[in-house]
Design a protein around this motif. Sequence first.
Motif, PDB file in Angstrom:
ATOM      1  N   GLU A 122      -7.142  46.710  47.498  1.00 19.44           N
ATOM      2  CA  GLU A 122      -8.235  47.782  47.920  1.00 19.44           C
ATOM      3  C   GLU A 122      -7.413  48.827  48.821  1.00 19.44           C
ATOM      4  O   GLU A 122      -7.699  49.913  48.823  1.00 19.44           O
ATOM      5  CB  GLU A 122      -9.344  47.092  48.964  1.00 19.44           C
ATOM      6  N   LEU A 123      -6.235  48.363  49.469  1.00 16.98           N
ATOM      7  CA  LEU A 123      -5.352  49.330  50.009  1.00 16.98           C
ATOM      8  C   LEU A 123      -4.767  50.310  48.972  1.00 16.98           C
ATOM      9  O   LEU A 123      -4.587  51.436  49.425  1.00 16.98           O
ATOM     10  CB  LEU A 123      -4.300  48.612  50.994  1.00 16.98           C
ATOM     11  N   ASP A 124      -4.096  49.753  47.936  1.00 12.50           N
ATOM     12  CA  ASP A 124      -3.820  50.485  47.140  1.00 12.50           C
ATOM     13  C   ASP A 124      -4.747  51.784  46.396  1.00 12.50           C
ATOM     14  O   ASP A 124      -4.612  52.761  46.284  1.00 12.50           O
ATOM     15  CB  ASP A 124      -3.283  49.723  45.833  1.00 12.50           C
ATOM     16  N   THR A 125      -6.045  51.085  46.115  1.00  8.03           N
ATOM     17  CA  THR A 125      -7.069  52.184  45.797  1.00  8.03           C
ATOM     18  C   THR A 125      -7.421  53.230  46.954  1.00  8.03           C
ATOM     19  O   THR A 125      -7.533  54.325  46.324  1.00  8.03           O
ATOM     20  CB  THR A 125      -8.325  51.241  45.552  1.00  8.03           C
ATOM     21  N   PHE A 126      -7.049  52.728  48.148  1.00 12.42           N
ATOM     22  CA  PHE A 126      -7.565  53.839  49.145  1.00 12.42           C
ATOM     23  C   PHE A 126      -6.383  54.907  49.395  1.00 12.42           C
ATOM     24  O   PHE A 126      -6.597  55.973  49.609  1.00 12.42           O
ATOM     25  CB  PHE A 126      -7.641  52.957  50.410  1.00 12.42           C
ATOM     26  N   VAL A 127      -5.196  54.221  49.123  1.00  9.20           N
ATOM     27  CA  VAL A 127      -4.072  55.108  49.203  1.00  9.20           C
ATOM     28  C   VAL A 127      -3.965  56.424  48.072  1.00  9.20           C
ATOM     29  O   VAL A 127      -3.700  57.371  48.145  1.00  9.20           O
ATOM     30  CB  VAL A 127      -2.702  54.381  49.216  1.00  9.20           C
TER      31      VAL A 127
ATOM     32  N   VAL B  21     -14.062  55.698  43.503  1.00  4.82           N
ATOM     33  CA  VAL B  21     -13.442  54.611  44.259  1.00  4.82           C
ATOM     34  C   VAL B  21     -14.782  53.819  44.712  1.00  4.82           C
ATOM     35  O   VAL B  21     -14.548  52.436  44.662  1.00  4.82           O
ATOM     36  CB  VAL B  21     -12.777  55.258  45.382  1.00  4.82           C
ATOM     37  N   PHE B  22     -15.786  54.510  44.966  1.00  2.00           N
ATOM     38  CA  PHE B  22     -16.907  53.539  45.357  1.00  2.00           C
ATOM     39  C   PHE B  22     -17.425  52.617  44.387  1.00  2.00           C
ATOM     40  O   PHE B  22     -17.835  51.544  44.432  1.00  2.00           O
ATOM     41  CB  PHE B  22     -18.202  54.413  45.945  1.00  2.00           C
ATOM     42  N   ALA B  23     -17.511  53.113  43.119  1.00  2.00           N
ATOM     43  CA  ALA B  23     -17.939  52.503  41.992  1.00  2.00           C
ATOM     44  C   ALA B  23     -16.819  51.214  41.645  1.00  2.00           C
ATOM     45  O   ALA B  23     -17.190  50.283  41.273  1.00  2.00           O
ATOM     46  CB  ALA B  23     -18.036  53.356  40.524  1.00  2.00           C
ATOM     47  N   GLU B  24     -15.573  51.571  41.964  1.00  2.00           N
ATOM     48  CA  GLU B  24     -14.526  50.726  41.531  1.00  2.00           C
ATOM     49  C   GLU B  24     -14.266  49.454  42.652  1.00  2.00           C
ATOM     50  O   GLU B  24     -14.431  48.232  42.319  1.00  2.00           O
ATOM     51  CB  GLU B  24     -13.176  51.384  41.327  1.00  2.00           C
ATOM     52  N   SER B  25     -14.642  50.099  43.756  1.00  2.00           N
ATOM     53  CA  SER B  25     -14.441  48.892  45.086  1.00  2.00           C
ATOM     54  C   SER B  25     -15.527  49.039  46.109  1.00  2.00           C
ATOM     55  O   SER B  25     -15.894  49.818  46.972  1.00  2.00           O
ATOM     56  CB  SER B  25     -13.175  49.321  45.805  1.00  2.00           C
ATOM     57  N   PRO B  26     -16.699  48.290  46.012  1.00  2.00           N
ATOM     58  CA  PRO B  26     -17.777  48.500  46.986  1.00  2.00           C
ATOM     59  C   PRO B  26     -17.421  48.130  48.054  1.00  2.00           C
ATOM     60  O   PRO B  26     -18.211  48.394  49.102  1.00  2.00           O
ATOM     61  CB  PRO B  26     -18.811  47.207  46.006  1.00  2.00           C
ATOM     62  N   ARG B  27     -16.413  47.031  48.369  1.00  2.00           N
ATOM     63  CA  ARG B  27     -16.343  46.636  49.752  1.00  2.00           C
ATOM     64  C   ARG B  27     -15.358  47.858  50.663  1.00  2.00           C
ATOM     65  O   ARG B  27     -15.684  48.168  51.771  1.00  2.00           O
ATOM     66  CB  ARG B  27     -15.170  45.544  49.611  1.00  2.00           C
ATOM     67  N   LEU B  28     -14.799  48.786  49.734  1.00  2.00           N
ATOM     68  CA  LEU B  28     -14.114  49.717  50.344  1.00  2.00           C
ATOM     69  C   LEU B  28     -15.117  50.803  50.648  1.00  2.00           C
ATOM     70  O   LEU B  28     -15.022  51.609  51.641  1.00  2.00           O
ATOM     71  CB  LEU B  28     -12.966  50.165  49.381  1.00  2.00           C
ATOM     72  N   ALA B  29     -16.058  51.120  49.740  1.00  2.00           N
ATOM     73  CA  ALA B  29     -17.258  51.922  50.125  1.00  2.00           C
ATOM     74  C   ALA B  29     -18.160  51.456  51.389  1.00  2.00           C
ATOM     75  O   ALA B  29     -18.402  52.452  51.874  1.00  2.00           O
ATOM     76  CB  ALA B  29     -18.135  51.776  48.884  1.00  2.00           C
TER      77      ALA B  29
END
Length: 244
Positions: free
Chosen positions: A22-27, A116-124
């Motif tokens: 999730e951190l990598d996705t956010f970066v 990103v929201f579609a890939e990572s609901p927790r990050l969303a």
Amino acid sequence: MISSTEVVVKKLKCYIDLTNKELDTFVSLPSRLVTFEAGREIVHEGQQAHKAFILLDGWVSSYKLLPDGTRQIIDFQIPGDFLGLRSLLLRTSDHSFEAVTDVSIAEVSAQNMFSVFAESPRLASAVLWAASRDEAMVVEHLVSIGRRSAIVRTAHFLLELGARLNLIGVGTKDGYPCPLSQYLLADALGLSAIHINRVLRQLREQKLLTFQKGIVRFDNFEKLIELTDFHVGYLDQDGPIIKN
């Protein structure tokens, strides 16, 4: 790529323990880095940009201008804060942003954010938490302007800034560096600059708080809490709600 995610991650981890993936996705979320000098407008009200920003360094003010030229500052953004999340959904920006200091900002397009929201609901959900926390602060500011006395609203606002900055490792319980002028504080608190000057003098003479030369110092933190009935709960920064 975001050049430094530390302050953003510190903030989001108040809600959720982010995994390495999730951190990598956010970066990878921002499309580019931009800088603005102090006093430069970042977004103007009515702009149709469909972009949001992550503030990495510096301070920003968000505000609305009235037809007579007066300004109401809605809030100040500090490192780790999002700017303009609503602009990803609304067709136009409903307020303006201006750099208070020199700032570094990561630009995020609507397309990247939704991917990103579609890939990572927790990050969303973490980003939604950040937006909800910002709304809670605006509600508290509305209460201050509508019902709190000038001295209480000023002290409450400076305590809030201190709590927000402490979360990202800036300042201590004794105080923090603050680049805000009395004119900026006045526009945020619905007071005149002369009134703000008088209130700050009262707080200093009562040995509660001193704001001079860009430093806010809490001279009697406990009495300030008592005076303002300040409760940090609405900032929701006690620790992650969702864990791995």
